[in-house]
Write a protein that holds these residues in place. Structure first.
Motif, PDB file in Angstrom:
ATOM      1  N   VAL A 183     -10.746   5.119   4.490  1.00 19.82           N
ATOM      2  CA  VAL A 183     -10.055   5.923   3.485  1.00 19.82           C
ATOM      3  C   VAL A 183      -9.185   7.002   4.120  1.00 19.82           C
ATOM      4  CG1 VAL A 183     -10.431   7.544   1.578  1.00 19.82           C
ATOM      5  CG2 VAL A 183     -11.784   5.447   1.729  1.00 19.82           C
ATOM      6  N   ALA A 184      -9.590   7.499   5.287  1.00 19.32           N
ATOM      7  CA  ALA A 184      -8.835   8.566   5.955  1.00 19.32           C
ATOM      8  C   ALA A 184      -8.812   8.323   7.454  1.00 19.32           C
ATOM      9  CB  ALA A 184      -9.450   9.931   5.647  1.00 19.32           C
ATOM     10  N   MET A 234       0.838  -1.199   0.000  1.00 18.09           N
ATOM     11  CA  MET A 234       0.000   0.000   0.000  1.00 18.09           C
ATOM     12  C   MET A 234       0.870   1.244   0.000  1.00 18.09           C
ATOM     13  SD  MET A 234      -2.790   1.275   2.876  1.00 18.09           S
ATOM     14  CE  MET A 234      -1.591   2.037   3.969  1.00 18.09           C
ATOM     15  N   GLU A 266     -17.490   6.470   2.238  1.00 19.89           N
ATOM     16  CA  GLU A 266     -16.144   6.267   2.756  1.00 19.89           C
ATOM     17  C   GLU A 266     -16.087   6.576   4.254  1.00 19.89           C
ATOM     18  OE1 GLU A 266     -13.664   8.611   0.182  1.00 19.89           O
ATOM     19  OE2 GLU A 266     -13.965   7.233  -1.500  1.00 19.89           O
ATOM     20  N   THR A 322     -10.334  16.255   0.351  1.00 22.55           N
ATOM     21  CA  THR A 322     -11.433  15.958   1.265  1.00 22.55           C
ATOM     22  C   THR A 322     -11.854  17.236   1.969  1.00 22.55           C
ATOM     23  OG1 THR A 322      -9.971  15.434   3.147  1.00 22.55           O
ATOM     24  CG2 THR A 322     -10.573  13.612   1.673  1.00 22.55           C
ATOM     25  N   PRO A 379      -0.132   6.916   3.048  1.00 22.75           N
ATOM     26  CA  PRO A 379      -1.157   7.971   3.015  1.00 22.75           C
ATOM     27  C   PRO A 379      -0.515   9.339   2.819  1.00 22.75           C
ATOM     28  CG  PRO A 379      -1.451   6.510   4.914  1.00 22.75           C
ATOM     29  CD  PRO A 379      -0.116   6.175   4.319  1.00 22.75           C
ATOM     30  N   ASP A 409     -10.639  -2.143   4.230  1.00 26.00           N
ATOM     31  CA  ASP A 409     -10.405  -1.292   3.056  1.00 26.00           C
ATOM     32  C   ASP A 409     -11.409  -0.152   2.932  1.00 26.00           C
ATOM     33  OD1 ASP A 409      -8.219  -2.764   2.327  1.00 26.00           O
ATOM     34  OD2 ASP A 409      -9.285  -3.998   0.872  1.00 26.00           O
ATOM     35  N   LYS A 439      -5.877   6.589   2.427  1.00 25.07           N
ATOM     36  CA  LYS A 439      -5.283   7.526   1.469  1.00 25.07           C
ATOM     37  C   LYS A 439      -4.773   8.799   2.133  1.00 25.07           C
ATOM     38  CE  LYS A 439      -8.376   6.111  -2.306  1.00 25.07           C
ATOM     39  NZ  LYS A 439      -9.447   6.579  -3.236  1.00 25.07           N
ATOM     40  N   TYR A 440      -5.406   9.185   3.274  1.00 33.12           N
ATOM     41  CA  TYR A 440      -5.074  10.471   3.878  1.00 33.12           C
ATOM     42  C   TYR A 440      -4.874  10.317   5.388  1.00 33.12           C
ATOM     43  CZ  TYR A 440      -7.143  11.828  -0.558  1.00 33.12           C
ATOM     44  OH  TYR A 440      -7.449  11.925  -1.892  1.00 33.12           O
ATOM     45  N   GLY A 459      -5.950   0.505   3.419  1.00 33.10           N
ATOM     46  CA  GLY A 459      -6.294   1.276   2.232  1.00 33.10           C
ATOM     47  C   GLY A 459      -6.410   2.759   2.470  1.00 33.10           C
TER      48      GLY A 459
END
Length: 274
Positions: free
Chosen positions: A193-194, A1, A166, A61, A4, A190, A243-244, A241
């Motif tokens: 997301v944040a 992965m 999300e 976001t 982030p 997953d 991302k942020y 998973g």
């Protein structure tokens, strides 16, 4: 992965941002940040987009109420716009995901209330697709007060809400709600997301409990990431998973820009974000 992306929730510097938008964003860029999470953006999307562009920042976001009637800002409480207006503003800024920041405690205390929250977010999610957006949900601690058949209201919400919605997990507030935050990260999987990177001394009891004394953020003992009770490294390493990694202070312990810089260094030096 992939790591982030480090970000910061602009609520952390709400007063400073309101007083000097361009200067505040330039200070964040000087820290090394390239991404922020917008707050109170619906009434001024063009102004915020221009300031972001000038500072070389983006806001993939952002927080905006989708299920509640008002939003607190340093200038006072303002009415919440219709979802379509929120999504138009988000698209103008260049966002990808609009996140519901908080649903009041009373709506989390019954199973019907939780079902209603999930259904409304599902509807909002479908509308957001028309604008090329997704929606998300950010927790506090009230989501963990009630349980139904052995599952917390938050877990029941995850069962009911569409996977397209999300999840942004606030580690500090989940801990304040009595949760094992590493296990919760693993359970969300997953769909997460944040992560809100926030640390401090967890309150002795859930501050959103209706039986508890009236809660104020002024009473929080919040600290730089890695200096409180939140197992941030373990929780973020358990994510699959995300991302942020979004730095946030409800109550910054000192100069907010120095506090953000400290938490940013923590993320970078521990290999938790890029």
């Amino acid at each position: 992965m992939a790591l982030p992306i480090a970000s910061v929730q602009l609520y952390s510097l709400a007063a400073e941002f309101s007083a000097d938008m361009n200067g505040s964003l330039e200070k964040l860029a000087a820290i090394g940040l390239r991404t922020v999470e917008a707050f109170d953006f619906v009434r001024r999307p063009a102004e915020i987009r221009a300031a972001l562009d000038q500072a070389g920042l983006t806001s993939p976001t952002g927080h905006a109420p989708l299920l509640t009637g008002e939003l607190w800002t340093p200038d006072g409480s303002i009415p919440t716009a219709a979802n379509e207006v929120v999504f138009e503003a988000a698209a103008e800024i260049g966002m990808k995901t609009v996140i519901e920041p908080m649903v009041p405690t009373e709506r989390w205390l019954t199973e019907d209330g939780v079902k209603d929250i999930a259904e409304r977010l599902n509807v909002a999610s479908e509308k957001a697709k028309e604008f090329g957006l997704t929606v998300g949900y950010h927790n506090h601690a009230q989501e963990f007060l009630a349980s139904f058949d052995g599952r917390t209201a938050y877990q029941r919400f995850l069962d009911l809400v569409d996977p397209a919605v999300e999840i942004e997990l606030d580690l500090f507030w989940a801990l304040a709600g009595g949760q094992d935050v590493v296990a919760l990260v693993e359970e969300i999987g997953d769909r997460l997301v944040a992560i809100h990177v926030k640390d401090g001394v967890a309150p002795a009891s859930n501050p959103f409990d209706p039986e508890a004394p009236t809660f104020s953020s002024d009473s929080l003992d919040q600290r730089h990431a890695g200096e409180g009770d939140v197992p941030t490294i373990e929780a973020m390493n358990a994510a699959t998973g995300v991302k942020y990694a979004v730095i946030e202070y409800d109550r910054a312990p000192g100069d907010v820009f120095e506090d953000i810089a400290d938490s940013y260094r923590f993320l970078i030096e521990n290999g938790l974000a890029a």
